[in-house]
Design a protein around this motif. Sequence first.
Motif, PDB file in Angstrom:
ATOM      1  N   ARG A   1       8.810 -18.428 -14.396  1.00  0.00           N
ATOM      2  CA  ARG A   1       8.728 -19.142 -13.126  1.00  0.00           C
ATOM      3  C   ARG A   1       9.834 -18.686 -12.176  1.00  0.00           C
ATOM      4  NH1 ARG A   1       8.381 -25.424 -14.035  1.00  0.00           N
ATOM      5  NH2 ARG A   1       8.139 -25.321 -11.749  1.00  0.00           N
ATOM      6  N   GLN A   2      11.045 -18.474 -12.720  1.00  0.00           N
ATOM      7  CA  GLN A   2      12.143 -17.983 -11.885  1.00  0.00           C
ATOM      8  C   GLN A   2      11.800 -16.611 -11.292  1.00  0.00           C
ATOM      9  OE1 GLN A   2      16.331 -18.356 -12.869  1.00  0.00           O
ATOM     10  NE2 GLN A   2      15.791 -19.563 -14.698  1.00  0.00           N
ATOM     11  N   THR A   3      11.197 -15.760 -12.121  1.00  0.00           N
ATOM     12  CA  THR A   3      10.813 -14.425 -11.643  1.00  0.00           C
ATOM     13  C   THR A   3       9.808 -14.540 -10.495  1.00  0.00           C
ATOM     14  OG1 THR A   3      11.183 -13.475 -13.827  1.00  0.00           O
ATOM     15  CG2 THR A   3       9.784 -12.225 -12.332  1.00  0.00           C
ATOM     16  N   ALA A   4       8.834 -15.444 -10.653  1.00  0.00           N
ATOM     17  CA  ALA A   4       7.827 -15.628  -9.598  1.00  0.00           C
ATOM     18  C   ALA A   4       8.463 -16.171  -8.315  1.00  0.00           C
ATOM     19  CB  ALA A   4       6.735 -16.571 -10.090  1.00  0.00           C
ATOM     20  N   VAL A   5       9.363 -17.143  -8.458  1.00  0.00           N
ATOM     21  CA  VAL A   5      10.032 -17.728  -7.283  1.00  0.00           C
ATOM     22  C   VAL A   5      10.898 -16.676  -6.597  1.00  0.00           C
ATOM     23  CG1 VAL A   5      11.787 -19.393  -6.559  1.00  0.00           C
ATOM     24  CG2 VAL A   5       9.972 -20.097  -8.100  1.00  0.00           C
ATOM     25  N   GLN A   6      11.615 -15.878  -7.384  1.00  0.00           N
ATOM     26  CA  GLN A   6      12.470 -14.848  -6.801  1.00  0.00           C
ATOM     27  C   GLN A   6      11.639 -13.823  -6.037  1.00  0.00           C
ATOM     28  OE1 GLN A   6      14.467 -13.637 -10.348  1.00  0.00           O
ATOM     29  NE2 GLN A   6      16.256 -14.959  -9.993  1.00  0.00           N
ATOM     30  N   THR A   7      10.451 -13.517  -6.543  1.00  0.00           N
ATOM     31  CA  THR A   7       9.564 -12.598  -5.818  1.00  0.00           C
ATOM     32  C   THR A   7       9.128 -13.221  -4.491  1.00  0.00           C
ATOM     33  OG1 THR A   7       8.759 -11.643  -7.889  1.00  0.00           O
ATOM     34  CG2 THR A   7       7.372 -11.342  -5.942  1.00  0.00           C
ATOM     35  N   ARG A   8       8.743 -14.524  -4.531  1.00  0.00           N
ATOM     36  CA  ARG A   8       8.343 -15.204  -3.283  1.00  0.00           C
ATOM     37  C   ARG A   8       9.500 -15.258  -2.297  1.00  0.00           C
ATOM     38  NH1 ARG A   8       5.920 -18.944  -6.835  1.00  0.00           N
ATOM     39  NH2 ARG A   8       7.511 -20.508  -6.358  1.00  0.00           N
TER      40      ARG A   8
END
Length: 692
Positions: free
Chosen positions: A645-652
């Motif tokens: 989830r952190q990876t996805a948020v960081q991408t956003r």
Amino acid sequence: MATSTGTISTSAGPLDVSTLVSQLMSAESQSQLTPLTTQASSYNTLISAYGNLKSALSSYQSAIKALTAASFSSQKSSVSNAGTGTSLTTDPFTADINTDASTKILAQKIQSDGVSSGTTFNAGDSIAIKVGTNSPTFVTLQANATLSGVRDAINASKAGVTASIVTDGNGDHLVLESNTGGTANTIKVTSNNTLSRFAYDPSSSTPSAMTQIQAPRDASQAASGSYNVSVSQLAQTQKLSSAGFAPGTTFDKGLLAIKTGTGSTTIIKPTTNTLQGVRDAINASDAGVNATIVSDGTNDHLVITAKNSGAANTIKITGTDNYAAFSFDPSGTLSSPNVTPGQPYSLTNGTLSLKVGDTTTAITLNDANNDGSISLSEVMASINAAGANVTASISNDGSNDHLVLTPTGSAATSAVSLTGTGDYTGLTMSGMGQLLKAQDAKLSIDGVTVTSASNQVENVISGVTLNLAKVTTSADNFTLNISNDTSGVTTAANSFVSAYNTLAKAITSMTQQTPSTTLGESTTSSPLASESSVQNIMTQLRSTLFSSVDGGNGISTLSDIGISFQKDGTLALDATKLSTAATNNFAGIANLFNATDPDTTNTTSSKNGIVTKLQSLLDGILSDSGIIASKTNGLQASLKINQDRQTAVQTRLSNLKDSYTNQFNQLNITLASMASTQSYLTQQLANLPKAS
């Protein structure tokens, strides 16, 4: 996707794009990413805390495993000398307690009568095996089978026994051994048809083809008491030494035959003909001896030592040709080849030379009868007259005479050789000297004479191994005392209490909650303070410690021996109460801690001791499927989801930063253009003609 320029400064327009984007992204990160990183930190803290808990429990498990049955039933030995005089023997022996095999638990073994090779047992026939109080296990042959097939079917059934086959002159025998020792685990076998010969019921009066070859036995302790012990002889390993050989001597012809004790004769043919080659060939064989080379500074000597001590382990070596120099007879004598009775030897044709150790003596042959020749008796007398520390004699094997040489006095351990020339060539013989003879230990225990092939004497006093070191004298009066070691029980009980208290304090620290003394501030909690799993573990441990154990003859709980819980959750030991219990019921204490239910599947049985139960409990808690592993695996799975989830948020957030940067860059350019247009229009308006 638009690419962020991000380098436009306020000189390109009125806006500080970098600051605006940074402030917006900080707000976005605070709302989207910070909760996830906080949650990940919480997971990592818990994973680390459970790792610390596992470490504390593993340390406790190791401490518990060290508290074996011997820890709570230890015995001690003491040796005293009540002899009189000023030169009494010191430390002639020590005693190891409960190392003797006579106290060890034994499993029952039963064996069938002989089965002829090729015997077939029919498909569909069955056998039922019952061990102790367990339910019987039924084994049915799925196809016709040999005895090997019956064995394999029994082993595959996991019936609580191990099946094997032994072969002797009467055929093949099926052997069944209980997998669990003790008298409670006896074997009963029922069978039918072609398998009926394997039936066994110890309570039946009907003769059976299956017989018991090893009776079951429960574990016991050494026999306490006092024993008068004297040692008259130590066991000794035979050691032989050859005559000296000049370095580089070779042995080009012949071979060796070595026999030790009752073992078979080993034929040795060295692959290299040096003395080192002889040594290596002997050591590579299975002759029951070790060979070394010892140099006296001038010559090399081959030294051969039996691997085992005792009078039965004597060495006999027969060498041919060059290897005759290594011959040795267990009697310690050297015997010539056959001599025809009455055979005469020439007085002038030939000589005899006797070598004892490194000293060579020319034998002066004396014709005592003045008959012009030398008889074997005169050869014997001549050797005896030479004073070479060798006694010569004559033996007869029923057909032939033999000249026999026996080293004596200071040469008793020396290698001896006799070299003859001319008429006396047939008397040539050589052999090794005996440095140490093979002998048994001899001792007396309470007036009973005992012999032992080893200086470690077992099976004389039950459960005791005597380690002999010196011979005692008539002035000595040694007493060996075997008694219960109450101090050992105290040490073990203190270790038991200390191990638990170390664990309890560690877990208290991991689960501690500290209320704040400042109004409005929250309570400070340790990582595992709210973890029900930890409380569950401690509940199980306390329940086990509070449990009752059968068979203690009045000692069934820890409180019976002075171990109890204190208010802070730790254990305390009442030394006086423990001492009284150890004096009055020594066996009961051992039962309390280490009793074992024959039914090993019932880990919570009241027939199991406290330590036995704790070991089973900890094995379960710390196993790969236990509560700690399950909890840790769950936390690691949650942490993996969080990291995704952190990876996805960081991408956003990265994409959003690019979008904000491009938008503000474009706005800055637009504003800069508008400012330029405004300036131009202002200049143009200023240049317009003024109305008059």
